[in-house]
Design a protein around this motif. Structure first.
Motif: not given
Length: 261
Positions: A247-251, A99-101
């Motif tokens: 933080r603007t999102g996670r992938t 998981r990446e922020s």
């Protein structure tokens, strides 16, 4: 490759999956393209898959054909909020392995204090390559490649090209001990890597490096940069947050692996 006929559920209209190029597939129904699949091989040697369709049955068929056509492991990246797409890849047999922020980092900062004995400058290729190789060895021996950005993954075919113009380095006694790499040929500059040799950590070198790079970008008219951090890398996350990152999102990165008996 011969077209593969397929009938999704009870729909009487046949769907045909065809490989239209070495890395592209089309799903066609009633002479209309109802789905597309792509396989992109990145410079680190990994293959990333993507599928564009609104029908689950078409997605599943495209995924099955594409996965059978490419050697494992294969990867895909999904926005964490896209539960439907994640479920589709999980049906195809892929599993989440990182998981990446995603962060946006402001560039205007008070300069960080420079650690004693450290100077910061632009890079030269020979000592930069020595530092790059040392960092890669440390990563491989500790947290593992899967926690790192693509910039430090081993590249297909061996030696990875380096561009000193993208790197700012920290030097102690003539030796490179840390680096920041920034990609500027994007819509918004992106921090590709912040790394300091293990023996030189906990002295403020990473923060001093990143602070200087951000301030240089600010003076050039850039208000913010982006960065991606593996969520297991708490030190990198803390560093960015200290610099005001939001933080603007996670992938999610998913991977297929061959079955082992």
């Amino acid at each position: 490759m011969n077209p593969l006929p397929f009938r999704p559920g009870l729909d009487p209209r046949p769907v045909t999956i065809s490989q239209v190029a070495g890395n592209q597939w089309h799903a066609v129904q009633n002479d209309l393209t109802v789905g597309r699949g792509y396989a992109a091989r990145r410079l680190d040697g990994r293959t990333f898959l993507s599928i564009d369709t609104w029908q689950d049955a078409v997605f599943d068929r495209l995924a099955a054909v594409m996965l059978a056509n490419q050697p494992d492991p294969q990867y895909t990246v999904v926005d964490e909020t896209d539960h439907e797409l994640t479920a589709g890849w999980e049906r195809a047999g892929l599993t989440i392995w990182r998981r990446e922020s995603e962060f946006v980092v402001p560039t205007g900062h008070d300069p960080a204090k420079l650690p004693a004995g450290i100077t910061i400058t632009t890079a030269n290729e020979a000592p930069l390559r020595a530092l790059d190789q040392a960092i890669r060895a440390e990563v491989e021996a500790t947290v593992g490649w899967h926690t790192m950005p693509a910039e430090v993954l081993p590249w297909q075919g061996g030696t990875r090209p380096l561009d000193p113009s993208k790197c700012t380095v920290a030097i102690r006694d003539g030796r490179y001990v840390g680096m920041v790499r920034v990609a500027t040929r994007t819509r918004r500059p992106r921090i590709g890597l912040v790394a300091v040799l293990t023996e030189e950590r906990r002295q403020g070198i990473a923060r001093a490096l990143l602070s200087q790079v951000l301030n240089e970008l600010h003076r050039a008219g850039t208000e913010a940069v982006t960065a991606e951090v593996d969520e297991t890398n708490t030190a990198a996350t803390a560093l960015l947050e200290q610099l005001g990152a939001q933080r603007t999102g996670r992938t999610l990165e998913l991977v297929s692996r061959p079955e082992r008996g």
